[in-house]
Design a protein around this motif. Structure first.
Motif, short mmCIF file in Angstrom:
data_model
loop_
_atom_site.label_atom_id
_atom_site.label_comp_id
_atom_site.label_asym_id
_atom_site.label_seq_id
_atom_site.Cartn_x
_atom_site.Cartn_y
_atom_site.Cartn_z
N GLU A 101 0.83 -1.21 0.00
CA GLU A 101 0.00 0.00 0.00
C GLU A 101 0.86 1.26 0.00
OE1 GLU A 101 -2.66 -0.51 3.30
OE2 GLU A 101 -4.15 -1.59 2.07
N ARG A 102 1.97 1.24 0.73
CA ARG A 102 2.86 2.41 0.74
C ARG A 102 3.42 2.68 -0.65
NH1 ARG A 102 4.81 0.50 5.81
NH2 ARG A 102 6.48 -0.63 4.74
N VAL A 103 3.91 1.63 -1.29
CA VAL A 103 4.49 1.80 -2.61
C VAL A 103 3.43 2.25 -3.61
CG1 VAL A 103 5.50 0.55 -4.57
CG2 VAL A 103 6.43 0.24 -2.27
N THR A 104 2.23 1.68 -3.52
CA THR A 104 1.16 2.05 -4.44
C THR A 104 0.77 3.51 -4.27
OG1 THR A 104 0.33 -0.22 -4.38
CG2 THR A 104 -1.15 1.45 -5.26
N GLU A 105 0.68 3.95 -3.03
CA GLU A 105 0.33 5.35 -2.77
C GLU A 105 1.43 6.30 -3.24
OE1 GLU A 105 -0.50 5.30 1.38
OE2 GLU A 105 -2.38 4.18 1.15
N GLN A 106 2.70 5.92 -3.04
CA GLN A 106 3.80 6.75 -3.51
C GLN A 106 3.80 6.82 -5.04
OE1 GLN A 106 7.32 4.97 -1.82
NE2 GLN A 106 6.49 5.15 0.26
N ALA A 107 3.54 5.68 -5.67
CA ALA A 107 3.50 5.65 -7.13
C ALA A 107 2.36 6.51 -7.67
CB ALA A 107 3.36 4.21 -7.63
N ALA A 108 1.22 6.50 -6.97
CA ALA A 108 0.07 7.27 -7.41
C ALA A 108 0.31 8.77 -7.26
CB ALA A 108 -1.17 6.85 -6.62
N SER A 109 1.00 9.15 -6.19
CA SER A 109 1.21 10.57 -5.91
C SER A 109 2.47 11.12 -6.56
CB SER A 109 1.30 10.79 -4.40
OG SER A 109 2.47 10.18 -3.87
N GLY A 110 3.38 10.23 -6.90
CA GLY A 110 4.66 10.68 -7.44
C GLY A 110 5.60 11.19 -6.38
N ALA A 111 5.22 11.00 -5.10
CA ALA A 111 6.06 11.48 -4.00
C ALA A 111 7.18 10.48 -3.72
CB ALA A 111 5.21 11.66 -2.74
N PRO A 112 8.36 10.97 -3.32
CA PRO A 112 9.46 10.06 -2.99
C PRO A 112 9.21 9.36 -1.67
CG PRO A 112 10.07 12.31 -2.45
CD PRO A 112 8.74 12.39 -3.17
N ALA A 113 9.86 8.22 -1.47
CA ALA A 113 9.77 7.53 -0.19
C ALA A 113 10.38 8.42 0.89
CB ALA A 113 10.53 6.20 -0.26
N GLN A 114 9.97 8.21 2.13
CA GLN A 114 10.47 9.04 3.22
C GLN A 114 11.96 8.84 3.47
OE1 GLN A 114 8.01 8.24 6.62
NE2 GLN A 114 6.29 9.43 5.83
N SER A 115 12.43 7.60 3.32
CA SER A 115 13.83 7.31 3.63
C SER A 115 14.44 6.41 2.57
CB SER A 115 13.93 6.61 5.01
OG SER A 115 13.35 7.40 6.02
N PRO A 116 14.80 6.95 1.41
CA PRO A 116 15.42 6.13 0.38
C PRO A 116 16.67 5.43 0.91
CG PRO A 116 14.85 8.30 -0.49
CD PRO A 116 14.66 8.34 1.00
N ARG A 117 16.82 4.17 0.55
CA ARG A 117 17.95 3.35 0.94
C ARG A 117 18.05 3.16 2.45
NH1 ARG A 117 21.40 2.84 -3.52
NH2 ARG A 117 19.94 2.71 -5.26
N ALA A 118 16.98 3.47 3.19
CA ALA A 118 17.00 3.23 4.62
C ALA A 118 16.92 1.74 4.89
CB ALA A 118 15.84 3.95 5.31
N THR A 119 17.42 1.30 6.04
CA THR A 119 17.38 -0.12 6.36
C THR A 119 16.80 -0.33 7.75
OG1 THR A 119 19.65 -0.01 7.19
CG2 THR A 119 19.35 -0.65 4.89
N PRO A 120 15.52 0.03 7.96
CA PRO A 120 14.93 -0.13 9.28
C PRO A 120 14.59 -1.59 9.56
CG PRO A 120 13.28 0.60 7.74
CD PRO A 120 14.57 0.56 6.99
N THR A 121 14.43 -1.90 10.81
CA THR A 121 13.92 -3.20 11.19
C THR A 121 12.42 -3.09 11.36
OG1 THR A 121 15.95 -3.87 12.34
CG2 THR A 121 13.92 -4.97 12.98
N VAL A 122 11.69 -3.92 10.65
CA VAL A 122 10.23 -3.85 10.69
C VAL A 122 9.72 -5.14 11.28
CG1 VAL A 122 8.12 -3.57 9.36
CG2 VAL A 122 10.18 -2.36 8.68
N GLY A 123 9.12 -5.09 12.46
CA GLY A 123 8.65 -6.29 13.11
C GLY A 123 7.17 -6.33 13.32
#
Length: 323
Positions: free
Chosen positions: A298-320
Motif C-alpha cells: 500500500e505504501r508503494v502504491t500510494e507513492q507511485a500514485a502521488s509521485g512522491a518520494p519515499a520518506q527514507s530512500p535506501r534506509a534499512t529499518p527493522t520492521v517487526g
C-alpha cells in the motif's frame, strides 16, 4: 525436509532450505486452485465498477500461445496503479488470495499462475526470464490496459518483477520484493558450499543448481546477473527475519549472509529503494506476516500514485510489526 508439488515436468524434490533459496515453496494445507470462469477461454470476465473492459474475477487468457490463469478483484481507482501479485516457484495464485482480498479493499489487485504453476498450461519447452516477461506483458495488457502497475513479488516472483521493471519503466511504477530470489542465487550457494561438500550441504548445492538450470515446474532457467536500474520508482525490499538457512549444517551462517547480501543488491533497482526486515517471518513473509506485506504494498502504491518520494530512500529499518 519437504517436497514441492509434483508436476508434469518432474517430481523434483527440494529440501525446505533449498526451496527457500530459489523460491520453490509449497504448503500442503493450501486450498485448491481457484477455478476458471466459463468465459475463461476468451479472456472475458465479469466487469465491476471502474473496471470496464478489464478482466475481473478468475479467468484464463491467452499469452504466448498458452492458457494462463488470472484473478482480479477490487475496483480500479483513477490515478492509482493496479497491483499485480507474483508468487514464488512452486506456488499458484491461491497462496496470494489472502493479501489480494485485503488489498482489494482500496483498489484493483490481480494475480496469475505462471506457465507450469496452478491452473495455467505447462510450458512446451525450456523457459528464460525473458519468456516469463512476455507472459507478464500479456497479463498486464488484460488486467491494467495501458495503465500503470505496481509489481509485488515473492521469492522467484520478486526476481522476475525486478528483472522486468527496467525494460518497462513506462508501465511499472513501483516494486515490492518479498524475500526475492537473489540476483546471484547460484553463485551465492556454490560460493559457500564447495563442490567437495558431502551430506546435506552437497544435497542442497546440487538441488539449487538443478532448479536454476530449469529442473522445476516452470522449466525456467534462472541465471545470475547484475541488477539493472528502473529509475527512481518506489521500491520496498523485505527480507526474512527468522534465520532458517542457518539450520544447514556447517554452511548455514554463510548462506544467511549470502541471502542478506542478495536482498541488499536488489536496492540497486531504484534510487528510491528501502530495505526492511520481517522479524517474525521465515521465507513466506506474505503468509507469516501478511499485515506487514500489505502495508508495504500500500505504501508503494500510494507513492507511485502521488509521485512522491519515499520518506527514507535506501534506509534499512527493522520492521517487526504486522502478523
Amino acid at each position: 525436509m519437504r517436497t514441492i508439488r509434483a508436476t508434469a515436468v518432474a517430481a523434483l524434490c527440494c529440501a525446505a532450505l533449498g526451496a527457500g533459496l530459489v523460491g520453490c515453496e509449497s504448503d500442503p494445507q493450501s486450498g485448491p486452485e481457484p477455478a476458471a470462469t466459463d468465459k475463461a477461454e476468451t479472456g472475458e470476465g465479469e466487469t465491476g465498477k471502474g473496471n470496464e473492459g478489464l478482466l475481473t474475477g478468475t479467468a484464463k487468457i491467452q499469452a504466448e500461445g498458452l492458457s494462463v490463469n488470472v484473478s482480479c478483484s477490487g475496483d480500479a481507482v483513477d490515478g492509482r496503479p493496479v497491483v499485480v501479485l507474483m508468487a514464488g516457484l512452486g506456488d499458484g495464485l491461491d497462496k496470494l488470495a489472502g493479501i489480494q482480498k485485503t488489498l482489494s479493499e482500496k483498489g484493483r489487485v490481480c494475480s496469475y499462475d505462471r506457465p507450469g504453476e496452478g491452473a495455467s498450461d505447462q510450458p512446451a519447452g525450456p523457459q528464460t526470464v525473458t519468456d516469463t516477461g512476455k507472459v507478464l506483458t500479456a497479463v498486464l495488457d488484460k488486467v491494467a490496459g495501458d495503465g500503470p502497475v505496481v509489481l509485488a513479488g515473492h521469492s522467484l516472483g520478486g526476481l522476475i518483477a525486478a528483472r522486468y521493471a527496467p525494460d518497462h519503466q513506462d508501465r511499472v511504477k513501483g516494486l515490492v520484493l518479498m524475500d526475492a530470489t537473489s540476483p546471484t542465487t547460484t553463485e551465492d550457494v556454490t560460493g559457500v558450499i564447495p563442490e567437495s561438500a558431502t551430506g546435506p550441504g552437497a544435497q542442497l548445492r546440487a538441488q539449487v543448481v538443478a532448479v536454476n538450470e530449469g529442473q522445476n515446474p516452470e522449466k525456467l532457467a534462472v541465471t545470475d546477473a547484475g541488477v539493472r536500474s528502473a529509475g527512481d520508482i518506489p521500491v520496498e525490499v523485505i527480507q526474512h527475519g527468522v534465520p532458517y538457512l542457518s539450520a544447514v549444517p556447517e554452511y548455514g551462517p554463510g548462506l544467511e549472509r549470502g541471502w542478506a547480501d542478495g536482498q541488499r543488491k536488489w536496492l540497486e533497482v531504484s534510487g528510491n529503494s528501502r530495505l526492511s526486515t520481517a522479524e517474525k517471518s521465515d521465507h513466506e513473509i506474505y503468509t507469516k506476516q501478511p499485515a506487514l506485506a500489505v502495508q508495504a504494498i500500500e505504501r508503494v502504491t500510494e507513492q507511485a500514485a502521488s509521485g512522491a518520494p519515499a520518506q527514507s530512500p535506501r534506509a534499512t529499518p527493522t520492521v517487526g510489526e504486522g502478523s
